[in-house]
Design a protein around this motif. Structure first.
Motif, PDB file in Angstrom:
ATOM      1  N   THR A  43      54.975  -4.292 137.234  1.00 30.79           N
ATOM      2  CA  THR A  43      56.270  -4.782 137.723  1.00 30.79           C
ATOM      3  C   THR A  43      56.303  -4.999 139.229  1.00 30.79           C
ATOM      4  O   THR A  43      57.083  -5.809 139.717  1.00 30.79           O
ATOM      5  CB  THR A  43      57.384  -3.795 137.343  1.00 30.79           C
ATOM      6  N   ASP A  44      55.491  -4.251 139.980  1.00 30.47           N
ATOM      7  CA  ASP A  44      55.527  -4.395 141.443  1.00 30.47           C
ATOM      8  C   ASP A  44      54.413  -5.289 141.982  1.00 30.47           C
ATOM      9  O   ASP A  44      54.286  -5.475 143.196  1.00 30.47           O
ATOM     10  CB  ASP A  44      55.470  -3.021 142.125  1.00 30.47           C
TER      11      ASP A  44
ATOM     12  N   ASP B 144      55.576   1.589 137.680  1.00 25.14           N
ATOM     13  CA  ASP B 144      55.841   0.576 136.664  1.00 25.14           C
ATOM     14  C   ASP B 144      56.511   1.178 135.431  1.00 25.14           C
ATOM     15  O   ASP B 144      57.427   0.575 134.852  1.00 25.14           O
ATOM     16  CB  ASP B 144      54.531  -0.106 136.260  1.00 25.14           C
TER      17      ASP B 144
ATOM     18  N   TYR C 214      60.185   2.147 136.399  1.00 21.81           N
ATOM     19  CA  TYR C 214      60.956   0.918 136.612  1.00 21.81           C
ATOM     20  C   TYR C 214      61.340   0.310 135.255  1.00 21.81           C
ATOM     21  O   TYR C 214      62.489  -0.064 135.031  1.00 21.81           O
ATOM     22  CB  TYR C 214      60.137  -0.080 137.430  1.00 21.81           C
ATOM     23  N   THR C 215      60.363   0.201 134.349  1.00 23.28           N
ATOM     24  CA  THR C 215      60.614  -0.386 133.031  1.00 23.28           C
ATOM     25  C   THR C 215      61.634   0.431 132.250  1.00 23.28           C
ATOM     26  O   THR C 215      62.514  -0.125 131.578  1.00 23.28           O
ATOM     27  CB  THR C 215      59.297  -0.480 132.244  1.00 23.28           C
TER      28      THR C 215
ATOM     29  N   HIS D 152      64.110   2.268 133.398  1.00 26.73           N
ATOM     30  CA  HIS D 152      65.450   2.017 133.932  1.00 26.73           C
ATOM     31  C   HIS D 152      65.936   0.608 133.594  1.00 26.73           C
ATOM     32  O   HIS D 152      67.113   0.409 133.291  1.00 26.73           O
ATOM     33  CB  HIS D 152      65.457   2.214 135.452  1.00 26.73           C
ATOM     34  N   GLU D 153      65.016  -0.340 133.641  1.00 28.08           N
ATOM     35  CA  GLU D 153      65.391  -1.727 133.356  1.00 28.08           C
ATOM     36  C   GLU D 153      65.922  -1.865 131.931  1.00 28.08           C
ATOM     37  O   GLU D 153      66.836  -2.651 131.675  1.00 28.08           O
ATOM     38  CB  GLU D 153      64.170  -2.634 133.568  1.00 28.08           C
TER      39      GLU D 153
ATOM     40  N   ALA E 159      67.113  -1.425 136.561  1.00 24.55           N
ATOM     41  CA  ALA E 159      66.339  -0.740 137.587  1.00 24.55           C
ATOM     42  C   ALA E 159      66.949  -0.891 138.978  1.00 24.55           C
ATOM     43  O   ALA E 159      66.859   0.007 139.809  1.00 24.55           O
ATOM     44  CB  ALA E 159      64.902  -1.269 137.591  1.00 24.55           C
ATOM     45  N   GLU E 160      67.585  -2.016 139.207  1.00 24.59           N
ATOM     46  CA  GLU E 160      68.200  -2.239 140.517  1.00 24.59           C
ATOM     47  C   GLU E 160      69.278  -1.199 140.806  1.00 24.59           C
ATOM     48  O   GLU E 160      69.448  -0.765 141.949  1.00 24.59           O
ATOM     49  CB  GLU E 160      68.791  -3.641 140.577  1.00 24.59           C
TER      50      GLU E 160
ATOM     51  N   PHE F 224      67.039   2.950 139.985  1.00 22.85           N
ATOM     52  CA  PHE F 224      65.692   3.374 140.362  1.00 22.85           C
ATOM     53  C   PHE F 224      65.278   2.744 141.686  1.00 22.85           C
ATOM     54  O   PHE F 224      65.595   1.578 141.955  1.00 22.85           O
ATOM     55  CB  PHE F 224      64.704   2.969 139.266  1.00 22.85           C
TER      56      PHE F 224
END
Length: 354
Positions: free
Chosen positions: A77-78, A87, A90-91, A93-94, A101-102, A105
């Motif tokens: 993801t980054d 990653d 992030y995933t 939370h998304e 994620a925004e 996280f």
């Protein structure tokens, strides 16, 4: 003689030119093959590292289990060319945090490298823990692979940092309670020795929790406990302790248990089996007769309302003879009359000649 020498020189020059072209072509082909092999190797490496299936567990700021061994397909993801804890979280939370994620996280580059600065919506100055396969990680950039368990939690004690990460000896399970099966567990937690090095210790006196309900099953001095089940279903098995501030362990368990009050299969089949009279279907002739009686005669011009004009006679209740009004039939009648008349004329002429 001079012409012969010139011819020999020209032929030699041509031979050298052809040879040089062949060498150049071979070199180009070899270079292209090398580039192709390199590209294939790079693509193969990238394909192997583009995703991983991992299981993520997250505890929120209150110590509650927000995610329990949740399976995720994790990608880079980054864009750093590797699959890491960043990653995975992030995933998670998304997909599962409200706002993505925004909203929930964040990481940042600090003096200690890539650091976690927000987890499950909580920003507390960096008081978080994260583990891979129940082992403490050194960095958020630690690599992950297929089948890994990624755990992260928010410290509930941000003064003394007494939160102790704990785990069972198994993370997944299945039990057939109908066969009298139980599950044996060993509970451990991460402590520290005199030099503050992390050590794994058994946890005594912890109560097993099933789907959020505290039970009477208690771990012994070796952290062991046997759990049986009264009801079937899916369980999140955890634990609480009066002595240690636990980051609770997580085991996802499926328990098979048949409902004893369920109606036997034989009786069910008898009640739903229809009688011969109910299942007897009408013959094709009967179906045809029924359809003929039910469906009224329809004039083709009436069905095609877009192209056929309305029949005024029909609307007035008058009947119409289609044979006399058919143009094709009228033409045939006229031809027949003309033929009869012609035959009569021919007969008269024939008689006069005689």
């Amino acid at each position: 003689m001079k012409k012969m020498k010139r011819l020999v020189a020209v032929m030699a020059a041509l031979a050298m030119s052809v040879s040089a072209m062949a060498i150049s072509s071979s070199a180009e082909d070899a270079a292209e093959d090398t580039v192709a092999e390199t590209d294939t190797a790079v693509e193969s490496t990238e394909a192997a590292d583009t995703s991983a299936g991992v299981y993520v567990t997250i505890h929120d700021k209150d110590g509650d289990i927000a995610l329990a061994n949740t399976y995720l397909d994790v990608t880079d993801t980054d864009g750093d060319g590797a699959l890491t804890i960043v990653d995975a979280l992030y995933t998670a939370h998304e997909h599962f945090y409200e706002g993505g994620a925004e909203a929930g996280f964040a990481v940042a580059e600090t003096d200690w490298g890539t650091s976690l600065v927000k987890l499950w919506g909580e920003e507390n100055g960096g008081s978080y823990g994260y583990y891979v396969n129940n082992a403490s990680s050194w960095s958020m950039k630690d690599p992950i692979k297929d089948g890994d368990l990624v755990s992260a939690f928010v410290y509930t004690d941000t003064e003394n940092f007494s939160d102790a990460y704990s785990f069972f000896d198994k993370s997944f399970g299945e039990v057939n309670a109908d066969k009298g099966e139980t599950i044996d567990l060993t509970l451990s937690y991460i402590g520290y020795d005199a030099d503050w090095n992390p050590v794994t210790l058994p946890l005594e006196g912890a109560y097993i929790v099933l789907n959020g309900e505290k039970t009477g099953f208690v771990t012994d001095a070796d952290g062991k406990v046997t759990v049986d089940f009264m009801n079937g279903g899916d369980y999140i098995v955890s634990a609480v302790s009066d002595k240690v501030n636990l980051v609770s362990p997580v085991l996802t368990l499926s328990v098979l248990k048949t409902d004893e009050e369920e109606t036997p299969e034989d009786e069910t089949e008898e009640t739903v089996e229809p009688s011969d009279e109910e299942t007897e279907e009408p013959s094709e002739d009967e179906q045809t007769e029924g359809e003929t009686e039910e469906e009224p005669e329809t004039d083709e011009s009436e069905e095609d309302g877009d192209t056929a004009p309305a029949n005024d006679n029909k609307n007035n209740g008058a009947s119409t003879n289609t044979a006399t009004t058919n143009p094709k039939t009228s033409s045939q009648l006229q031809l027949s009359l003309a033929g009869i008349a012609l035959a009569g004329v021919m007969a008269v002429k024939f008689r006069k000649k005689r």
